[in-house]
Design a protein around this motif. Structure first.
Motif, PDB file in Angstrom:
ATOM      1  N   GLU A   1     -19.171  22.300   9.616  1.00 25.59           N
ATOM      2  CA  GLU A   1     -18.248  21.357   8.983  1.00 25.59           C
ATOM      3  C   GLU A   1     -16.799  21.677   9.328  1.00 25.59           C
ATOM      4  OE1 GLU A   1     -19.117  21.566   4.846  1.00 25.59           O
ATOM      5  OE2 GLU A   1     -21.044  20.522   5.013  1.00 25.59           O
ATOM      6  N   LEU A   2     -16.438  22.961   9.297  1.00 23.27           N
ATOM      7  CA  LEU A   2     -15.053  23.336   9.583  1.00 23.27           C
ATOM      8  C   LEU A   2     -14.681  23.096  11.037  1.00 23.27           C
ATOM      9  CD1 LEU A   2     -14.659  26.660   7.543  1.00 23.27           C
ATOM     10  CD2 LEU A   2     -13.798  24.386   6.960  1.00 23.27           C
ATOM     11  N   SER A   3     -15.641  23.269  11.937  1.00 25.31           N
ATOM     12  CA  SER A   3     -15.347  23.067  13.357  1.00 25.31           C
ATOM     13  C   SER A   3     -14.949  21.621  13.654  1.00 25.31           C
ATOM     14  CB  SER A   3     -16.564  23.462  14.202  1.00 25.31           C
ATOM     15  OG  SER A   3     -17.667  22.627  13.921  1.00 25.31           O
ATOM     16  N   LYS A   4     -15.312  20.703  12.769  1.00 32.94           N
ATOM     17  CA  LYS A   4     -14.979  19.287  12.973  1.00 32.94           C
ATOM     18  C   LYS A   4     -13.599  18.936  12.451  1.00 32.94           C
ATOM     19  CE  LYS A   4     -19.832  17.853  12.591  1.00 32.94           C
ATOM     20  NZ  LYS A   4     -20.814  17.057  11.805  1.00 32.94           N
ATOM     21  N   ILE A   5     -13.062  19.768  11.550  1.00 27.89           N
ATOM     22  CA  ILE A   5     -11.774  19.418  10.948  1.00 27.89           C
ATOM     23  C   ILE A   5     -10.655  20.386  11.324  1.00 27.89           C
ATOM     24  CG2 ILE A   5     -12.875  18.257   8.988  1.00 27.89           C
ATOM     25  CD1 ILE A   5     -12.371  20.723   7.305  1.00 27.89           C
ATOM     26  N   ILE A   6     -11.022  21.582  11.803  1.00 27.42           N
ATOM     27  CA  ILE A   6     -10.012  22.582  12.166  1.00 27.42           C
ATOM     28  C   ILE A   6      -9.651  22.445  13.641  1.00 27.42           C
ATOM     29  CG2 ILE A   6      -9.500  25.054  12.299  1.00 27.42           C
ATOM     30  CD1 ILE A   6      -9.710  23.957   9.470  1.00 27.42           C
ATOM     31  N   SER A   7      -8.395  22.650  13.966  1.00 27.71           N
ATOM     32  CA  SER A   7      -7.920  22.546  15.353  1.00 27.71           C
ATOM     33  C   SER A   7      -8.708  23.479  16.275  1.00 27.71           C
ATOM     34  CB  SER A   7      -6.436  22.896  15.403  1.00 27.71           C
ATOM     35  OG  SER A   7      -6.000  23.074  16.729  1.00 27.71           O
ATOM     36  N   ASP A   8      -8.879  23.043  17.528  1.00 30.30           N
ATOM     37  CA  ASP A   8      -9.613  23.870  18.487  1.00 30.30           C
ATOM     38  C   ASP A   8      -8.796  25.081  18.945  1.00 30.30           C
ATOM     39  OD1 ASP A   8      -7.726  22.637  20.064  1.00 30.30           O
ATOM     40  OD2 ASP A   8      -9.150  21.523  21.297  1.00 30.30           O
TER      41      ASP A   8
ATOM     42  N   ILE B   1      -4.187  26.695   6.117  1.00 24.85           N
ATOM     43  CA  ILE B   1      -4.576  27.261   4.821  1.00 24.85           C
ATOM     44  C   ILE B   1      -5.019  26.155   3.865  1.00 24.85           C
ATOM     45  CG2 ILE B   1      -3.771  28.521   2.802  1.00 24.85           C
ATOM     46  CD1 ILE B   1      -4.169  30.273   5.232  1.00 24.85           C
ATOM     47  N   ASN B   2      -4.308  25.039   3.858  1.00 27.45           N
ATOM     48  CA  ASN B   2      -4.655  23.928   2.968  1.00 27.45           C
ATOM     49  C   ASN B   2      -5.987  23.302   3.352  1.00 27.45           C
ATOM     50  OD1 ASN B   2      -2.305  24.261   1.489  1.00 27.45           O
ATOM     51  ND2 ASN B   2      -1.149  22.775   2.699  1.00 27.45           N
ATOM     52  N   GLN B   3      -6.238  23.165   4.656  1.00 25.80           N
ATOM     53  CA  GLN B   3      -7.521  22.615   5.097  1.00 25.80           C
ATOM     54  C   GLN B   3      -8.685  23.488   4.630  1.00 25.80           C
ATOM     55  OE1 GLN B   3      -6.697  22.349   9.345  1.00 25.80           O
ATOM     56  NE2 GLN B   3      -6.769  20.106   9.257  1.00 25.80           N
TER      57      GLN B   3
END
Length: 404
Positions: free
Chosen positions: A233-240, A81-83
């Motif tokens: 952008e989110l795909s690079k910072i959110i867990s797979d 949620i914070n990310q």
């Protein structure tokens, strides 16, 4: 020197230059206005459809979209949620728990989509509170539900009546309960109007035996056109462990329809550009034939054919840029005016728009590319047509030319 000569030469025959420039002005103006209204209407259509239900972008547990069951729901942690909330383009993260179920009254049953929502947050994306046609909107602590008008009519239910929901919960447990109807919802989409049931997410989690679990996080963003960029952008910072899906994946049929509409607009613009090309070519053809003697004299006294060709190309470009620039300058106030004061649709067409949930208004887009694209295309057309006088000059026989 060549620039100065080219500019003077186009005004030797003012009438021809002005007629050609005027045809380019009209075509550029029409192309710009058509592109503006097409992009404006399609963007508004896209925004309206996306805001019906799905939102511009969603986050699920990896694999959920291929197998949309509660067993593929996810527990939400503060890190995720914070990310999401920390991203500057996201101004809301909305939780949902969704599942198919059987809705029933005393006499009728029908399959429905049961959606657990956060009543305070959901309107950020779908404006669900504005869709209440009878009764009242939900609060977080309600033990009641909202039902789409079409579904309620089929079941023979109204505000205050009891709706029975029967389904399968998390890990196969029985999910069945009955709820008073607090309000009816009117959706412009006939499909949504026949099958949607909303209840507070805590109540939905209790019904399906899935405490603290959600099936989707809907991200609220200002511009649906930013969904692709945000997804990357989110795909690079959110867990797979999670899948991030934009509206193009969530609603491929809408994306295909918009592409088809834009394709039809391209065909129309191609016709306009062909007309522009013929107008410019007519000018070039007349200019080339009328100035055969002049070209022959210039080549005979020693002017290099290359320089002469450059001069003719510059003359052609000057005329084209003059028409394109004037057409663009005229189109800017026209488009801006209709952007600020859109055209309202009336009559039977208005009813059709409203039935499908679209605002009966023709919007105009003021995206910069709509304006500079026309000038660039006209310049390319002028350069291509300049090949004709270039070839004529390279093949020119000075003696024969001076006899004409």
């Amino acid at each position: 020197m060549l620039l100065k000569l080219a500019w003077r030469n186009i005004w030797k025959n003012r009438k021809r230059t002005l007629i050609t420039a005027a045809s380019i002005v009209f075509a550029v103006l029409l192309a710009t206005v058509m592109s503006s209204v097409t992009e404006g209407v399609l963007y508004k259509l896209q925004d309206n459809v996306v805001s019906f239900y799905s939102g511009a972008i969603q986050v699920h547990k990896n694999g959920y979209w291929d197998d949309q069951s509660l067993d593929n729901s996810m527990l939400i942690n503060d890190t995720l949620i914070n990310q999401l909330n920390d991203h500057e383009s996201i101004h809301g993260v909305i939780k949902r728990l969704e599942s198919f179920a059987l809705s029933a009254s005393e006499e009728h049953t029908r399959g429905c989509m049961v959606v657990g929502i956060e009543p305070e947050a959901e309107p950020i994306v779908t404006k669900l509170d504005n869709k209440v046609s009878e009764g009242e909107y939900l609060t977080a602590d309600d033990k009641q539900v909202l039902v789409a008008e079409g579904l309620a009519e089929y079941l023979g239910l109204g505000v205050g009546d009891t709706l029975v929901i029967i389904g399968q919960g998390y890990h196969g447990i029985n999910a069945a309960d009955k709820y008073p109807i607090k309000g009816l919802l009117h959706f412009a989409s006939p499909d949504l109007n026949k099958r949607m049931v909303y209840l507070p997410i805590k109540l939905a989690q209790q019904l399906y035996g899935a405490p603290d679990r959600v099936t989707a996080l809907v991200l609220a963003i200002d511009d649906v056109n930013e969904a692709d960029k945000l997804e990357t952008e989110l795909s690079k910072i959110i867990s797979d462990k999670y899948e991030i899906m934009g509206w193009k994946e969530l609603m491929p049929e809408l994306n295909q329809m918009l592409q088809n509409e834009r394709g039809e607009n391209v065909v129309f613009l191609m016709v306009l550009y062909i007309l522009i090309a013929f107008g410019i070519f007519g000018t070039v053809l007349m200019m080339t034939l009328e100035r055969q003697y002049e070209f022959g004299v210039l080549v005979a006294i020693g002017m290099r054919r290359f320089k002469l060709s450059i001069q003719i190309i510059l003359e052609n470009i000057f005329i084209s840029l003059l028409g394109a620039a004037i057409g663009t300058l005229i189109s800017i106030p026209v488009v801006v005016y209709f952007h600020l004061y859109p055209i309202e649709v009336g009559g039977s067409l208005q009813k059709i728009y409203e039935e499908w949930g679209f605002e009966p208004i023709y919007y105009f887009s003021v995206e910069p590319f709509i304006f500079y694209k026309q000038t660039l295309i006209v310049l390319i057309i002028a350069l291509v047509i300049s090949v004709y006088p270039l070839l004529k000059i390279l093949e020119l026989d000075p003696v024969t030319a001076m006899r004409t």
